[in-house]
Every structure is written in structure tokens, then in C-alpha cells.
Design an enzyme around this catalytic site. Structure first.
Site, PDB file in Angstrom:
ATOM      1  N   ARG A  49     -25.975  67.446  11.115  1.00 10.83           N
ATOM      2  CA  ARG A  49     -25.307  67.674  12.623  1.00 10.83           C
ATOM      3  C   ARG A  49     -25.577  69.316  12.921  1.00 10.83           C
ATOM      4  O   ARG A  49     -25.468  70.054  11.967  1.00 10.83           O
ATOM      5  CB  ARG A  49     -23.912  67.326  12.555  1.00 10.83           C
ATOM      6  CG  ARG A  49     -23.765  65.841  12.271  1.00 10.83           C
ATOM      7  CD  ARG A  49     -22.163  65.345  12.693  1.00 10.83           C
ATOM      8  NE  ARG A  49     -22.040  65.569  14.432  1.00 10.83           N
ATOM      9  CZ  ARG A  49     -22.355  64.447  14.925  1.00 10.83           C
ATOM     10  NH1 ARG A  49     -22.929  63.266  14.516  1.00 10.83           N
ATOM     11  NH2 ARG A  49     -22.318  64.588  16.135  1.00 10.83           N
ATOM     12  N   CYS A  57     -23.870  66.713  26.119  1.00 13.28           N
ATOM     13  CA  CYS A  57     -24.074  66.200  24.943  1.00 13.28           C
ATOM     14  C   CYS A  57     -24.529  64.860  24.715  1.00 13.28           C
ATOM     15  O   CYS A  57     -25.747  64.374  25.331  1.00 13.28           O
ATOM     16  CB  CYS A  57     -23.134  66.339  23.835  1.00 13.28           C
ATOM     17  SG  CYS A  57     -23.595  66.399  22.247  1.00 13.28           S
ATOM     18  N   HIS A  86     -20.148  71.893  24.760  1.00  9.11           N
ATOM     19  CA  HIS A  86     -18.595  71.489  24.910  1.00  9.11           C
ATOM     20  C   HIS A  86     -17.860  72.785  25.086  1.00  9.11           C
ATOM     21  O   HIS A  86     -18.274  73.921  25.043  1.00  9.11           O
ATOM     22  CB  HIS A  86     -18.261  70.804  23.839  1.00  9.11           C
ATOM     23  CG  HIS A  86     -19.042  69.382  23.455  1.00  9.11           C
ATOM     24  ND1 HIS A  86     -18.728  68.073  24.349  1.00  9.11           N
ATOM     25  CD2 HIS A  86     -19.943  69.074  22.547  1.00  9.11           C
ATOM     26  CE1 HIS A  86     -19.480  67.320  23.771  1.00  9.11           C
ATOM     27  NE2 HIS A  86     -20.252  67.819  22.878  1.00  9.11           N
TER      28      HIS A  86
END
Ligand code: GLN
Length: 250
Positions: free
Chosen positions: A130, A96, A198
Site C-alpha cells: 500500500r 481515492c 484524504h
């Protein structure tokens, strides 16, 4: 002779969200279980690193504010030597925010331009909404010899676009991936992988952890022998449950 893997963990105090540090834990523990010694070097702002002594580099994710604090240090202190090491085949995993800073730049959603080191031919532009949620991707067969279904969790404003110098890590089956548009996720260049997963990624996907360790051993020791298998029954069952749950839901 005891084999030894040296891991460099970049900016662990600024760039470590959604359990990214778990990737270091998984790499180290999977080495130790096999009798492979493992050192972890923490690389903070101002540190100098001899990249020739490093087998695996790891760079986790962070908030835009965390990235802004270390972007210049990363570019100036580590940029040229790390880029050369990556060109030379250093094994690296960047997640990320770390992935974004390995690229050419990250233009945040507030208009701040954070320079990247340009080791990966990608650039990132922040969006207002997002991209959040669990992800399932299928890796291309050349990565580990057969396509793998990897699971992870994404949460990013950045949309990353790939240039001709990289290939995608995989194809998005569920989730947004690099940019929510082209169904690609992550980028691969030589032995360096950047991606949005993640989780932490490696405890959830032990096949990928072993792939990184195997390539690192091959580079350092010319050791092509297969890694001693570990009992991954629980990890693989959890991975499978997640893949099925996400595919069914989609
Ligand atoms: N701050 C970056 C973004 O929002 C990276 C986020 C992250 O590392 N999870 O895109």
C-alpha cells in the site's frame, strides 16, 4: 435572492474513510458562513438523481470491499447521466476509491475487476504494497490561478495511470501520488477532480474548497464575483506547518 448550492454525496455509508465526510462539512459550512444556502443529498444504492439540479458532487474513498458493493450500482444507476453531467462541467470531487471508480476500471490486488464509469480517462491497478503517508503536492497554476501547495493523507493499494483525456491535479513534492512512479497526483477533467488526498482534503486546504464553490456558483448563477473572504488564519497556518514539516523531513 438567496443563492443555493446543492451537493450530492455519493454512497456515504460505503465510501467514507479517513474523514472524507469532512469535505462535505467544509463545503457546507463555507457556504453558510457567506449566506449561501446549502443542501446535501445523500445518494445511496438504488437512488436516482437529477444531475441537472446538483452543483457539486462528492465521492469519498473506501476499502476494496466497499467499492465492490457499490461499483455496479454506480455504473448502472449513475454512470451515463453522471458522465454527461461531468462532460457538461459539473463540479465534482472524488477521493481515492471514488476517484478510481470515476475512471475506466480498478483491478484490485486480488484480481477482481471493478468497472468504473469512465468519466475520467484513468485506470487503476492494485499493488501488493500500500502507498501510505502524508502528501504534499503543488497544483498546476491553471487550476486556481496560481500554484497551490495542498496537503493530504494517502492510503491506497491502487496505482492510477492517466490517459490523454485528463491532466494531473498536481506534482508530488512529498509522498507517492497516483502510482508512486511518475510523481503525478490526481486527475482533472473540466470541473471534476479526482485525487488520493484524504485528510479530509477540503478542511485542510480551504483554497480548494473555495475554488469548488466559486466554480459551482459561476455555473449556476453566472456569478463571477469573488467569494467573501473568510478568516482562514488558523487553517492556513496549519497547512503551512504541515508543508514545511513534510518538505524538511523529505
Ligand atoms: N481500496 C482502494 C485502494 O486500496 C481505495 C482506498 C481508499 O479509498 N483509501 O486503492
Amino acid at each position: 435572492m438567496t443563492r443555493r448550492i446543492r451537493i450530492a454525496h455519493l454512497y456515504p455509508d460505503h465510501m467514507n474513510i479517513y474523514g472524507d465526510r469532512g469535505n462535505i462539512v467544509a463545503l457546507r459550512q463555507r457556504c453558510l458562513w457567506r449566506g449561501i444556502a446549502c443542501d446535501v443529498l445523500l445518494v445511496g444504492p438504488g437512488a436516482t438523481v437529477d444531475w441537472s439540479g446538483i452543483d457539486i458532487a462528492f465521492f469519498g474513498g473506501g476499502q476494496d470491499s466497499g467499492q465492490a458493493l457499490i461499483a455496479e450500482d454506480f455504473l448502472e444507476r449513475q454512470g451515463p447521466a453522471l458522465r454527461a453531467a461531468i462532460d457538461d462541467g459539473l463540479v465534482m470531487l472524488a477521493i481515492c476509491g471514488g476517484y478510481q471508480l470515476l475512471g475506466h476500471y480498478f483491478l484490485t490486488h486480488t484480481g477482481q475487476r471493478l468497472p468504473g464509469v469512465g468519466a475520467l480517462d484513468v485506470y487503476t491497478v492494485g499493488g501488493k504494497e500500500r502507498l501510505i503517508g502524508n502528501v504534499v503536492i503543488e497544483t498546476e497554476p491553471t487550476l486556481c490561478g496560481a500554484p497551490l501547495r495542498l496537503v493530504g493523507f494517502e492510503n491506497h493499494s491502487g496505482r492510477t495511470y492517466l490517459g490523454a483525456g485528463v491532466r494531473p491535479l498536481g506534482r508530488v513534492l512529498v509522498g507517492h501520488g497516483n502510482n508512486g512512479e511518475d510523481r503525478t497526483e490526481g486527475a482533472v477533467y473540466r470541473n471534476t477532480i479526482g485525487c488520493y488526498l484524504h485528510g479530509a482534503l477540503l478542511p485542510k486546504n480551504p483554497q480548494l474548497a473555495d475554488h469548488l464553490i466559486a466554480v459551482a456558483l459561476q455555473r449556476r448563477y453566472g456569478d463571477a464575483s469573488a467569494l467573501v473572504p473568510l478568516d482562514d488564519a488558523l487553517e492556513l497556518a496549519a497547512q503551512q506547518v504541515m508543508v514545511e514539516r513534510m518538505l524538511l523531513r523529505d
